[in-house]
Design an enzyme around this catalytic site. Structure first.
Site, PDB file in Angstrom:
ATOM      1  N   GLU A 170      39.801  35.011  35.969  1.00 33.89           N
ATOM      2  CA  GLU A 170      39.508  35.186  37.401  1.00 33.89           C
ATOM      3  C   GLU A 170      39.042  33.874  38.039  1.00 33.89           C
ATOM      4  OE1 GLU A 170      41.045  37.773  38.840  1.00 33.89           O
ATOM      5  OE2 GLU A 170      39.847  39.127  37.612  1.00 33.89           O
ATOM      6  N   THR A 224      40.563  31.297  38.094  1.00 31.01           N
ATOM      7  CA  THR A 224      41.086  30.161  37.332  1.00 31.01           C
ATOM      8  C   THR A 224      42.397  29.650  37.925  1.00 31.01           C
ATOM      9  OG1 THR A 224      41.982  31.858  35.885  1.00 31.01           O
ATOM     10  CG2 THR A 224      40.027  30.693  35.093  1.00 31.01           C
ATOM     11  N   SER A 281      55.497  50.484  59.741  1.00 32.86           N
ATOM     12  CA  SER A 281      54.980  50.787  58.403  1.00 32.86           C
ATOM     13  C   SER A 281      54.079  52.009  58.409  1.00 32.86           C
ATOM     14  CB  SER A 281      54.176  49.609  57.860  1.00 32.86           C
ATOM     15  OG  SER A 281      52.853  49.661  58.339  1.00 32.86           O
ATOM     16  N   ALA A 290      41.439  46.841  47.804  1.00 31.34           N
ATOM     17  CA  ALA A 290      40.927  47.342  46.526  1.00 31.34           C
ATOM     18  C   ALA A 290      41.004  46.299  45.422  1.00 31.34           C
ATOM     19  CB  ALA A 290      41.702  48.588  46.119  1.00 31.34           C
ATOM     20  N   ASP A 334      48.435  36.501  42.056  1.00 30.49           N
ATOM     21  CA  ASP A 334      48.914  37.816  42.496  1.00 30.49           C
ATOM     22  C   ASP A 334      50.441  37.856  42.615  1.00 30.49           C
ATOM     23  OD1 ASP A 334      46.185  38.025  42.762  1.00 30.49           O
ATOM     24  OD2 ASP A 334      46.201  37.934  44.947  1.00 30.49           O
TER      25      ASP A 334
HETATM   26  C1  GLA Z   1      42.572  36.858  44.567  1.00 28.79           C
HETATM   27  C2  GLA Z   1      43.497  35.703  44.869  1.00 28.79           C
HETATM   28  C3  GLA Z   1      44.064  35.100  43.577  1.00 28.79           C
HETATM   29  C4  GLA Z   1      42.966  34.786  42.571  1.00 28.79           C
HETATM   30  C5  GLA Z   1      42.021  35.975  42.429  1.00 28.79           C
HETATM   31  C6  GLA Z   1      40.836  35.659  41.568  1.00 28.79           C
HETATM   32  O1  GLA Z   1      43.277  37.931  44.012  1.00 28.79           O
HETATM   33  O2  GLA Z   1      44.567  36.124  45.678  1.00 28.79           O
HETATM   34  O3  GLA Z   1      44.824  33.953  43.877  1.00 28.79           O
HETATM   35  O4  GLA Z   1      42.279  33.613  42.936  1.00 28.79           O
HETATM   36  O5  GLA Z   1      41.547  36.438  43.685  1.00 28.79           O
HETATM   37  O6  GLA Z   1      41.226  35.452  40.258  1.00 28.79           O
END
Ligand code: GLA
Length: 389
Positions: free
Chosen positions: A37, A39, A74, A130, A179
């Protein structure tokens, strides 16, 4: 509900709203980050997997190439149609839910991909706010769709960067590539081990059910937004730490070097740096543990990650801590908050046979603390973005 049912729903809602059938429906999933996280923007390692909840977009291109009108609707937006002139689109004029699909279209047009007028209907089952990447799911579905429709030939890693640019430059959240990579690169039954410096990735088998395990998501219903507040402060602390230590990014600091960095950094920045450096090591250790002993052996690493986020990086909140503690006290092998923090969801790795006991314990702990009831559901590693219809 299955991804194909959601795609069919998007197609039929499209027909209702725009009075014609779409050219196709594309779907991209949300994600759970198993570990790693904050990172990603430190050029480090992450280990997410896509979940079986996704954003589906039904799209029809307008036949007339000179028509740059886009109409979007949407299930988020009370079925109101948003109408824009793509040629006049600027970063400032995009807002609300439509900033996510339009942000992607804007980025692709900036890259020279000549997207003309279209109608789009979005239906998503990824809960927003969430911590499960509802925004990346939309971005990746739309980027995949226009990559196909325009025969743009972008690779998956290039599509990741399209989604990230939309997030950074249009939505205004200074996020990394975690993500979008999870949403685009995942395969069913696997987690994605990603090196965020090189974008090199490897699929790591994550066969939970054979090991008698499952992962529960505990959505605290504490909403967060990364365009404002703590997320960018943490990013700034990491950049400061790297600058003081004279490295390109915190990726370049090894866990063994931490003791000597302590004297160079102020106390708070040191703890921020320590989270990133130890978290990178925990990702590597988790990949190795999965390989050597399977998912039953990663529980302690997940919990150590949570403690590091709670105490060193300070991105947890009382509801997330309670979710983690009550799951652990009721037999979870490991538990941690997932995603950017300041709200959102925790995950708990549990025995399948313990599911009801853990659910009940978490729900009753929340009730006792006077918190809003959490939403709790099991997730399994799902496939990445693709065309469905
Ligand atoms: C969010 C961001 C990601 C990442 C996470 C933490 O989801 O969109 O890029 O930095 O937080 O790991």
């Amino acid at each position: 509900m299955s991804i194909s049912t959601d795609a069919a729903l998007a197609a039929s809602a499209f027909q209702d709203v725009f009075g014609a059938a779409p050219s196709g429906v594309w779907s991209a999933p949300g994600r759970v980050n198993l570990i790693g996280e904050h990172t990603d923007y430190n050029e480090g390692f992450v280990l997410p997997f896509a979940i079986d909840r996704a954003a589906a977009v039904a799209i029809r291109r307008r036949d007339d190439n000179d028509d740059h009108t886009a109409r979007l609707c949407s299930s988020y937006g009370d079925q109101q149609i948003v109408t824009v002139d793509l040629a006049a689109l600027t970063q400032e004029t995009m807002s609300g839910w439509s900033a996510y699909p339009l942000g992607v279209v804007w980025v692709m047009r900036q890259m020279g991909i000549d997207i003309g007028g279209f109608d789009l209907y979005l239906h998503s089952t990824v809960p927003s706010g969430a911590g499960l990447s509802s925004s990346a799911a939309i971005e990746c579905a739309v980027a995949t769709a226009f990559n196909d429709l325009e025969s743009a030939g972008l690779t998956l890693n290039e599509l990741v960067l399209v989604g990230q640019r939309a997030e950074n430059e249009v939505v205004g959240a200074p996020t990394g590539i975690l993500d979008q990579s999870a949403s685009l690169l995942s395969t069913s039954g696997h987690a994605v081990f990603l090196d965020c410096r090189t974008q090199e990735s490897k699929l790591v088998p994550l066969d939970l059910s054979t090991a008698g395990l499952l992962i529960l998501v505990i959505d605290t219903n504490v909403s967060h937004a990364h365009a404002t507040g703590g997320y960018s402060d943490r990013r700034a602390s990491c950049e400061l730490g790297a600058e003081v230590l004279g490295v390109r990014s915190l990726r370049d600091v090894a866990a063994s070097e931490l003791p000597e960095t302590a004297g160079l950094l102020d106390e708070e920045t040191f703890r921020r740096v320590r989270h990133i450096v130890t978290e990178n090591q925990r990702v590597l250790d988790t990949v190795e543990a999965l390989d050597q002993g399977g998912p039953t052996t990663i529980g302690d690493l997940l919990t150590a990650s949570h403690l590091s986020m709670r105490d060193d990086f300070e991105i947890s909140c009382p509801e997330l801590d309670l979710a983690v503690e009550s799951a652990l006290m009721n037999g979870a092998l490991g538990a941690r908050m997932t995603g950017g923090g300041f709200g959102g969801s925790a995950i708990a790795l549990i025995q399948i046979s313990e599911e009801n006991a853990v659910r009940e314990a978490v729900v009753s702990a929340f009730a006792k603390a006077g918190y809003t009831a959490p939403d709790i559901f099991a997730v399994s590693p799902a496939a990445g973005a693709c065309r469905i219809l």
